[in-house]
Motif scaffolding. Structure first.
Motif, mmCIF file in Angstrom:
data_model
loop_
_atom_site.group_PDB
_atom_site.id
_atom_site.type_symbol
_atom_site.label_atom_id
_atom_site.label_comp_id
_atom_site.label_asym_id
_atom_site.label_seq_id
_atom_site.Cartn_x
_atom_site.Cartn_y
_atom_site.Cartn_z
ATOM 1 N N LEU A 66 0.825 -1.206 0.000
ATOM 2 C CA LEU A 66 0.000 0.000 0.000
ATOM 3 C C LEU A 66 0.860 1.256 0.000
ATOM 4 N N SER A 67 1.919 1.251 0.791
ATOM 5 C CA SER A 67 2.814 2.405 0.836
ATOM 6 C C SER A 67 3.474 2.637 -0.519
ATOM 7 N N ARG A 68 3.905 1.547 -1.146
ATOM 8 C CA ARG A 68 4.588 1.664 -2.439
ATOM 9 C C ARG A 68 3.622 2.131 -3.535
ATOM 10 N N LEU A 69 2.411 1.565 -3.575
ATOM 11 C CA LEU A 69 1.438 1.962 -4.596
ATOM 12 C C LEU A 69 0.928 3.384 -4.362
ATOM 13 N N THR A 70 0.802 3.786 -3.111
ATOM 14 C CA THR A 70 0.384 5.148 -2.807
ATOM 15 C C THR A 70 1.423 6.148 -3.296
ATOM 16 N N ALA A 71 2.706 5.827 -3.070
ATOM 17 C CA ALA A 71 3.776 6.709 -3.548
ATOM 18 C C ALA A 71 3.733 6.842 -5.069
ATOM 19 N N LYS A 72 3.509 5.724 -5.745
ATOM 20 C CA LYS A 72 3.458 5.739 -7.212
ATOM 21 C C LYS A 72 2.261 6.549 -7.723
ATOM 22 N N ASN A 73 1.073 6.309 -7.177
ATOM 23 C CA ASN A 73 -0.128 7.008 -7.638
ATOM 24 C C ASN A 73 -0.107 8.490 -7.285
ATOM 25 N N THR A 74 0.450 8.816 -6.131
ATOM 26 C CA THR A 74 0.549 10.218 -5.738
ATOM 27 C C THR A 74 1.476 10.963 -6.676
ATOM 28 N N ALA A 75 2.591 10.315 -7.048
ATOM 29 C CA ALA A 75 3.531 10.946 -7.975
ATOM 30 C C ALA A 75 2.891 11.188 -9.344
ATOM 31 N N LEU A 76 1.934 10.329 -9.723
ATOM 32 C CA LEU A 76 1.254 10.465 -11.014
ATOM 33 C C LEU A 76 -0.012 11.320 -10.920
ATOM 34 N N GLY A 77 -0.299 11.846 -9.725
ATOM 35 C CA GLY A 77 -1.477 12.690 -9.554
ATOM 36 C C GLY A 77 -2.786 11.937 -9.421
ATOM 37 N N LYS A 78 -2.739 10.636 -9.145
ATOM 38 C CA LYS A 78 -3.948 9.817 -9.030
ATOM 39 C C LYS A 78 -4.358 9.708 -7.558
ATOM 40 N N GLU A 79 -4.815 10.819 -6.997
ATOM 41 C CA GLU A 79 -5.171 10.869 -5.584
ATOM 42 C C GLU A 79 -6.362 9.957 -5.272
ATOM 43 N N LYS A 80 -7.371 9.957 -6.137
ATOM 44 C CA LYS A 80 -8.559 9.147 -5.897
ATOM 45 C C LYS A 80 -8.210 7.666 -5.851
ATOM 46 N N GLU A 81 -7.359 7.232 -6.770
ATOM 47 C CA GLU A 81 -6.971 5.820 -6.802
ATOM 48 C C GLU A 81 -6.190 5.444 -5.550
ATOM 49 N N ALA A 82 -5.331 6.352 -5.086
ATOM 50 C CA ALA A 82 -4.562 6.085 -3.871
ATOM 51 C C ALA A 82 -5.481 5.896 -2.672
ATOM 52 N N ARG A 83 -6.514 6.726 -2.560
ATOM 53 C CA ARG A 83 -7.434 6.612 -1.434
ATOM 54 C C ARG A 83 -8.280 5.344 -1.530
ATOM 55 N N GLU A 84 -8.669 4.967 -2.734
ATOM 56 C CA GLU A 84 -9.428 3.731 -2.883
ATOM 57 C C GLU A 84 -8.580 2.511 -2.526
ATOM 58 N N LEU A 85 -7.296 2.578 -2.820
ATOM 59 C CA LEU A 85 -6.388 1.514 -2.396
ATOM 60 C C LEU A 85 -6.351 1.403 -0.876
ATOM 61 N N LEU A 86 -6.354 2.552 -0.202
ATOM 62 C CA LEU A 86 -6.358 2.551 1.264
ATOM 63 C C LEU A 86 -7.618 1.878 1.801
ATOM 64 N N TYR A 87 -8.784 2.241 1.269
ATOM 65 C CA TYR A 87 -10.038 1.655 1.744
ATOM 66 C C TYR A 87 -10.074 0.149 1.487
ATOM 67 N N SER A 88 -9.558 -0.262 0.348
ATOM 68 C CA SER A 88 -9.489 -1.699 0.061
ATOM 69 C C SER A 88 -8.589 -2.402 1.065
ATOM 70 N N GLY A 89 -7.449 -1.786 1.339
ATOM 71 C CA GLY A 89 -6.523 -2.362 2.308
ATOM 72 C C GLY A 89 -7.138 -2.480 3.692
ATOM 73 N N LEU A 90 -7.910 -1.475 4.106
ATOM 74 C CA LEU A 90 -8.559 -1.510 5.417
ATOM 75 C C LEU A 90 -9.561 -2.658 5.502
ATOM 76 N N LEU A 91 -10.373 -2.830 4.472
ATOM 77 C CA LEU A 91 -11.362 -3.907 4.479
ATOM 78 C C LEU A 91 -10.694 -5.283 4.547
ATOM 79 N N ILE A 92 -9.654 -5.457 3.751
ATOM 80 C CA ILE A 92 -8.978 -6.763 3.703
ATOM 81 C C ILE A 92 -8.308 -7.077 5.036
ATOM 82 N N THR A 93 -7.552 -6.121 5.567
ATOM 83 C CA THR A 93 -6.776 -6.390 6.783
ATOM 84 C C THR A 93 -7.654 -6.548 8.019
#
Length: 440
Positions: A66-93
């Motif tokens: 999650l940390s690695r994908l967030t860094a990648k998406n943030t660098a590309l300006g994909k803020e919405k995708e980064a946040r959706e990754l976080l919510y997915s991670g929360l549900l799974i964990t």
């Protein structure tokens, strides 16, 4: 703000936080050792391999991805995708952690008797099971903010966790003492629950506050779409961490047993184990607050350098990081070697702790450097390499547990620890130098 400024700022915040929590934790362990004794500390430390195993099963791998994908998406300006990754991670964990909680409660007796070899650990394991859902929330949200290189919320949550843990235990202990109630070491496990409860609640509050401002509500389809992006790359990382934790658990459980083969009684062996893991090692690891902060910030930094194929920047980062950590470790080595007996005698009331601290001091240059080098390898995405390196290191330590402890006592294990740290150091350096030339 430049990349270097962001790295330095994040490292400074995490270092100051780490130093504060280490100081608090250092005196907290002194309180525990004085209150529950060396044997009580040994029983308390026995359950930590189970804690590490549960954390690896539920959220350790997903937090890193999650940390690695967030860094990648943030660098590309994909803020919405980064946040959706976080919510997915929360549900799974959280889902996985609830399963682990139920299983640990059901099989606590079997784990205590057959795995930890001490039935007194059963109550501690039942209490420990409640930690995992809160730890899952805390780790995912922190991983998200680390990927964004925003260290404020993780730093405050870390301080809050330590403060709630210590304050809760001290408050319960003194209230109980005034009422004539005596407590066992299980009180310390209750402290773990209180700490994770406080930190996860704070992280959720801050996340909801920011998301309300952004007015973004994730859809179910969005969460389902991002789940494989987290699960697929995290599976090998989770599997490797689980295997490593199983090896570490075997190591932890076997040390007291092999000390008995050396000629100690069961109580003496457990006391030595408690002094080593509950007093001497935390003292040696105290200065690593700085290197741990650097490690946390290096993972997204390496991911950025790899994305832009900056070979010279990567090599410069490896060189500066390794040299700085070795220099700090050498200074700490001299200081702990000289003051080790005094620390053990006056702070822990244990001459054995002083002897172990002096012996362990020789690991400092390698121990403090290895964490940063491992984090850099994870930043390149080569998590299988870190698994092989850590696996080789643990195998060497297990060799010292099964073959050297029966012959030389706890000193044989300390030799194995030093050899394993040197092996990790050399392996990481060789890989990073070769990787920068071939792949960047």
């Amino acid at each position: 703000m430049s990349r270097r400024s962001i790295l330095l700022k994040g490292t400074l915040i995490l270092t100051l936080t780490g130093l504060c929590t280490r100081v608090m934790g250092f005196f907290y362990r002194i309180f525990l050792s004085h209150t529950f004794g060396e044997e009580g500390m040994g029983i308390y430390q026995l359950v930590f391999p189970v804690y590490a195993l549960g954390f690896s099963l539920t959220c350790a791998g997903i937090q890193t991805i999650l940390s690695r994908l967030t860094a990648k998406n943030t660098a590309l300006g994909k803020e919405k995708e980064a946040r959706e990754l976080l919510y997915s991670g929360l549900l799974i964990t959280v889902f996985l952690s609830c399963i682990v909680t139920l299983l640990l409660q059901k099989y606590a007796n079997s784990a205590a008797v057959n795995f930890l070899r001490d039935p007194r650990c059963e109550d501690l394991l039942i209490l420990l099971s409640y930690v995992f859902p809160f730890a899952a929330v805390h780790s995912c949200i922190c991983g998200y903010y680390f990927g964004r290189k925003e260290t404020g919320i993780p730093a405050v949550s870390q301080l809050l966790e330590q403060s709630a843990r210590i304050a809760g235990v001290l408050l319960i202990y003194h209230i109980g003492k005034s009422q004539g109630v005596s407590f066992q070491i299980s009180l310390a496990v209750i402290g773990l629950i209180l700490g994770e409860l406080a930190s996860s609640s704070f992280c959720l509050y801050m996340l909801r506050k920011q998301e309300t401002r952004r007015m973004h509500t994730p859809s179910f389809l969005g969460l389902a779409r991002h789940a494989p992006k987290l699960l697929v790359p995290s599976l090998p990382l989770t599997g490797s961490r689980v295997l490593l934790n199983l090896l570490q658990s075997t190591e932890a459980v076997s040390i007291p047993l092999k000390l008995q083969l050396y000629g100690m009684t069961g109580r003496e062996a457990l006391s030595v184990y408690g002094v080593l893991t509950g007093m001497a090692l935390p003292c040696i690891l105290f200065p690593s607050a700085l290197t741990n902060s650097v490690s946390t910030m290096l993972l997204p930094e390496v991911a950025d350098l790899q994305a832009v194929k900056d070979r010279s920047g990567f090599l410069s980062l490896v060189r500066k990081t390794a040299c700085s950590c070795i220099a700090m470790g050498s200074i700490c080595c001299v200081f702990l070697f000289v003051t080790g007996p005094w620390i053990g005698r006056w702070l822990f009331h244990s001459s054995l702790a002083g002897t172990l601290i002096r012996t362990l001091a020789f690991m400092c240059p390698f121990l403090y450097t290895n964490g940063t080098l491992i984090s850099m390898i994870n930043g390149t995405g080569k998590t299988s390499v870190t698994f092989l390196i850590n696996g080789a290191s643990l195998s060497l330590r297990l060799f010292s547990v099964f073959l050297l402890i029966p012959l030389f006592g706890i000193l044989g294990y300390l030799w194995g620890m030093l050899a394993s740290q040197i092996l990790v150091f050399l392996s990481c350096l060789i890989f990073l130098i070769r990787f920068s030339g071939k792949r960047l």
